[in-house]
Design an enzyme around this catalytic site. Structure first.
Site, PDB file in Angstrom:
ATOM      1  N   GLN A 266       0.807  -1.028  -0.017  1.00  0.00           N
ATOM      2  CA  GLN A 266      -0.014  -0.061   0.167  1.00  0.00           C
ATOM      3  C   GLN A 266       0.740   0.989   0.038  1.00  0.00           C
ATOM      4  O   GLN A 266       0.235   2.388  -0.463  1.00  0.00           O
ATOM      5  CB  GLN A 266      -0.855   0.120   0.951  1.00  0.00           C
ATOM      6  CG  GLN A 266      -1.940  -1.177   1.097  1.00  0.00           C
ATOM      7  CD  GLN A 266      -2.989  -1.162   2.248  1.00  0.00           C
ATOM      8  OE1 GLN A 266      -2.718  -1.802   3.291  1.00  0.00           O
ATOM      9  NE2 GLN A 266      -4.056  -0.650   1.912  1.00  0.00           N
TER      10      GLN A 266
ATOM     11  N   ASP B  15       2.241   0.394  -7.809  1.00  0.00           N
ATOM     12  CA  ASP B  15       3.689   0.508  -8.480  1.00  0.00           C
ATOM     13  C   ASP B  15       4.542   1.510  -7.834  1.00  0.00           C
ATOM     14  O   ASP B  15       5.529   1.170  -7.658  1.00  0.00           O
ATOM     15  CB  ASP B  15       3.651   0.615 -10.094  1.00  0.00           C
ATOM     16  CG  ASP B  15       3.083  -0.611 -10.673  1.00  0.00           C
ATOM     17  OD1 ASP B  15       3.040  -1.751 -10.201  1.00  0.00           O
ATOM     18  OD2 ASP B  15       2.907  -0.711 -11.966  1.00  0.00           O
TER      19      ASP B  15
ATOM     20  N   ARG C 139       3.821   0.311  12.977  1.00  0.00           N
ATOM     21  CA  ARG C 139       3.276  -1.052  12.393  1.00  0.00           C
ATOM     22  C   ARG C 139       3.474  -1.147  10.871  1.00  0.00           C
ATOM     23  O   ARG C 139       2.557  -0.495  10.195  1.00  0.00           O
ATOM     24  CB  ARG C 139       2.067  -1.533  13.101  1.00  0.00           C
ATOM     25  CG  ARG C 139       1.433  -2.771  12.489  1.00  0.00           C
ATOM     26  CD  ARG C 139       0.190  -3.406  13.000  1.00  0.00           C
ATOM     27  NE  ARG C 139      -0.340  -4.508  12.209  1.00  0.00           N
ATOM     28  CZ  ARG C 139      -1.289  -4.669  11.546  1.00  0.00           C
ATOM     29  NH1 ARG C 139      -2.129  -3.817  11.464  1.00  0.00           N
ATOM     30  NH2 ARG C 139      -1.330  -5.878  11.019  1.00  0.00           N
TER      31      ARG C 139
ATOM     32  N   HIS D 150       1.239  -9.216   4.857  1.00  0.00           N
ATOM     33  CA  HIS D 150       0.178  -8.259   4.639  1.00  0.00           C
ATOM     34  C   HIS D 150      -0.124  -8.587   3.139  1.00  0.00           C
ATOM     35  O   HIS D 150      -0.346  -7.521   2.111  1.00  0.00           O
ATOM     36  CB  HIS D 150       0.388  -6.875   4.802  1.00  0.00           C
ATOM     37  CG  HIS D 150      -0.911  -6.140   5.099  1.00  0.00           C
ATOM     38  ND1 HIS D 150      -0.926  -5.408   6.393  1.00  0.00           N
ATOM     39  CD2 HIS D 150      -2.136  -5.724   4.552  1.00  0.00           C
ATOM     40  CE1 HIS D 150      -2.143  -4.623   6.554  1.00  0.00           C
ATOM     41  NE2 HIS D 150      -2.827  -4.683   5.191  1.00  0.00           N
TER      42      HIS D 150
ATOM     43  N   ASN E  19      -1.853 -10.733   8.481  1.00  0.00           N
ATOM     44  CA  ASN E  19      -2.942  -9.557   8.842  1.00  0.00           C
ATOM     45  C   ASN E  19      -4.130 -10.160   8.114  1.00  0.00           C
ATOM     46  O   ASN E  19      -4.126 -10.195   6.733  1.00  0.00           O
ATOM     47  CB  ASN E  19      -2.282  -8.240   7.989  1.00  0.00           C
ATOM     48  CG  ASN E  19      -3.552  -6.962   8.281  1.00  0.00           C
ATOM     49  OD1 ASN E  19      -3.463  -6.681   9.448  1.00  0.00           O
ATOM     50  ND2 ASN E  19      -4.093  -6.940   7.081  1.00  0.00           N
TER      51      ASN E  19
ATOM     52  N   ASN F 148      -8.306  -5.622  14.892  1.00  0.00           N
ATOM     53  CA  ASN F 148      -8.514  -4.614  13.651  1.00  0.00           C
ATOM     54  C   ASN F 148      -9.856  -4.202  13.646  1.00  0.00           C
ATOM     55  O   ASN F 148     -10.925  -5.027  13.467  1.00  0.00           O
ATOM     56  CB  ASN F 148      -8.325  -5.022  12.360  1.00  0.00           C
ATOM     57  CG  ASN F 148      -6.723  -5.051  12.235  1.00  0.00           C
ATOM     58  OD1 ASN F 148      -5.916  -5.081  12.906  1.00  0.00           O
ATOM     59  ND2 ASN F 148      -6.320  -5.615  10.966  1.00  0.00           N
TER      60      ASN F 148
HETATM   61  C1  NOJ Z   1      -7.535  -3.448   7.018  1.00  0.00           C
HETATM   62  C2  NOJ Z   1      -6.359  -3.666   5.968  1.00  0.00           C
HETATM   63  O1  NOJ Z   1      -5.481  -4.366   6.930  1.00  0.00           O
HETATM   64  C3  NOJ Z   1      -5.839  -2.777   5.409  1.00  0.00           C
HETATM   65  O2  NOJ Z   1      -4.870  -3.026   4.503  1.00  0.00           O
HETATM   66  C4  NOJ Z   1      -6.713  -1.775   4.761  1.00  0.00           C
HETATM   67  O3  NOJ Z   1      -6.211  -0.715   4.065  1.00  0.00           O
HETATM   68  C5  NOJ Z   1      -7.750  -1.435   5.810  1.00  0.00           C
HETATM   69  N1  NOJ Z   1      -8.296  -2.393   6.462  1.00  0.00           N
HETATM   70  C6  NOJ Z   1      -8.725  -0.310   5.273  1.00  0.00           C
HETATM   71  O4  NOJ Z   1      -9.539  -1.031   4.441  1.00  0.00           O
END
Ligand code: NOJ
Length: 479
Positions: free
Chosen positions: A25, A58, A83, A128, A172, A315
């Protein structure tokens, strides 16, 4: 809401605050310095149409080159920890442990050292979602051999970084990425095998998690003294009414979305939750299959997985109302769970279609975990909301104000053992199928500028004050 200091107290002295990102990301540099191809690289190069704005990771926020700016941002925020995740393909381009990539190893060494030099603890997610494509070609998480490959990778990370990294997350949100084996056009690898591929992948992920945990426990914990956990999507499913049927539906929804992963690890009995076992077995039989679509753990494996987490990583983003029913549209609540779910139209909306602001759901989720799994230490490993691109992110401030108030209640009124809180995300970044249209960052990133400059949004000052004072400011002090 009345004064936070009188009703909900303060965050304890040992409570930690931090912020999070994930490699695909934010890093960019998808093929630089010897990095291998991941399943997200492959899927989005072949199918830009899977993403709302047809973009991909990218270049993204270019953290591969700008990590020092990220650390500066964390320092400005006053974060105790960061994190982030490691891209397996940067360290082992194919996922195989005998072919390592030194520049990738150096990158994470530099990031870890920069964090520590600034007094910020690294918290590392090993996986992840960005599996090496080479391993996917072998079947990815549906192939049991993945357990061995993951253990090799985990060993390498403990060896190379464990002297300085004391917080590890193996995976994750397995419930979310396993859906990549159930549905097309969403999560990689985009395989359409609902109710089979997802359970199979989850099964191997749980074993791989336990392998990495035992490896640490036996060989690294004695000298490195760190902790190992797994981050679980733990949204709350509220019964639509107080009828017995709706309450049972809520329990099923929780067991299929959270219990599937948490029960084998955190419960005293171990194994999959009884209701999950029962329903998937029943449906598999009715379908005329010779065996259940949900694989079975041996007695030894149940024992092996049980207890393999040093704390619960939670989360939380939102909540759904549930009642009995069948839905074929929500991969998190498979038809096996026999529930239908929707958002209450009265809940405040956000820039994201699926996130409604339901802060009390966080308190309920924390309490559910507390009761189900004998009061584990809980760290909130993600919580956040996207904005519409303005630096004055008042909606984010209000989202955090109400969610943090619920965390305080869960500590002071409910006696839950919550020890940390993580904002998602440090930076505006690539939000999977929503691309760059949903901006979750505390820091704005200018995507029209090749330099990808970062700018603090208003929420940085708000959170900084909370981190410093350990108190929620009075609501009247709204900026
Ligand atoms: C949880 C995910 O771990 C993360 O990658 C994502 O961007 C967020 N939720 C928001 O959707």
């Amino acid at each position: 809401m009345s004064s936070s200091a009188t009703t909900t107290g303060r965050f304890p002295q040992d409570f930690l605050f931090g912020s999070a990102t994930a490699a695909y990301q934010v890093e960019g540099a998808w093929n630089e310095d010897g990095k291998g191809e991941s399943i997200w690289d492959r899927m989005l190069h072949e199918h830009p149409d899977y993403v709302r704005d047809r973009q991909n990771g990218d270049v993204s926020a270019n953290s591969y080159h700008l990590y020092k700016d990220d650390v500066k941002a964390l320092k400005e925020l006053g974060a105790h920890f960061y994190r982030f995740s490691i891209a397996w393909t940067r360290i082992m381009p194919t996922g195989e442990a005998h072919k390592i990539n030194q520049p990738g190893i150096d990158y994470y060494n530099n990031l870890i050292n920069e964090l520590l030099a600034n007094g910020i603890q690294p918290m590392v997610t090993m996986y992840h979602w960005d599996l090496p494509q080479w391993l996917q070609d072998l079947g990815g998480w549906t192939n049991p051999i993945m357990v061995d490959y993951f253990e090799d990778y985990a060993r390498f990370l403990f060896e190379r970084y464990g002297d300085r990294v004391k917080w590890w997350f193996t995976f994750n949100e397995p419930s979310v990425f396993a859906a990549g084996y159930a549905t097309e056009r969403q999560m990689a690898p985009s395989l359409n095998k609902p109710g089979v591929g997802d359970y199979l992948a989850s099964h191997h992920v749980l074993i791989a998690h336990a392998r990495a945990y035992h490896l640490y426990d036996k060989h690294y914990r004695p000298t490195q003294q760190g902790k190992v956990s797994i981050a679980l999507m733990s949204n709350w499913y509220e019964p639509r009414s107080d009828s017995t049927e709706d309450i049972a539906a809520s329990d099923r929804a929780m067991q299929f979305s959270i219990g599937l992963y948490a029960h084998p690890i955190f419960s005293s009995a171990g194994d999959y939750p009884a209701i999950v076992r029962e329903l998937v077995d029943k449906n598999s039989k009715a379908e005329g299959r010779p065996r259940s679509r949900l694989p079975v753990f041996s007695k030894d494996m149940i024992e092996y997985i049980k207890g393999t987490s040093d704390f619960y990583s939670l989360n939380y983003y939102t909540c759904r109302l549930v009642s009995p029913g069948i839905t074929k549209h929500d991969p998190a609540l498979r038809p096996d769970a026999e529930v239908s779910s929707h958002a209450d139209p009265s809940w405040p909306t956000t820039a994201s279609e699926w996130i409604k602001v339901v802060p009390w759901g966080l308190r309920k989720a924390i309490n559910w975990v507390h009761k189900q799994y004998n009061g584990p230490t809980i760290v909130i490993t993600e919580n956040g909301v996207p904005d519409n691109g303005k630096l004055e992110d008042l909606s984010r401030i209000s989202y955090y104000r109400v969610h943090l108030a619920e965390v305080l209640k869960s500590i002071h009124e409910d006696g839950c053992n919550v020890k940390g809180f993580t904002t998602w995300s440090l930076l505006d970044n690539f939000e999977w199928n929503s691309g760059y249209t949903e901006k979750f960052g505390l820091y704005f990133v200018d995507y029209s500028d090749p330099a990808r400059t970062r700018k603090a949004k208003a929420s940085v000052q708000f959170l900084k004050q909370i981190i410093r004072t350990r108190e929620l400011p009075e609501e009247t002090q709204k900026p």
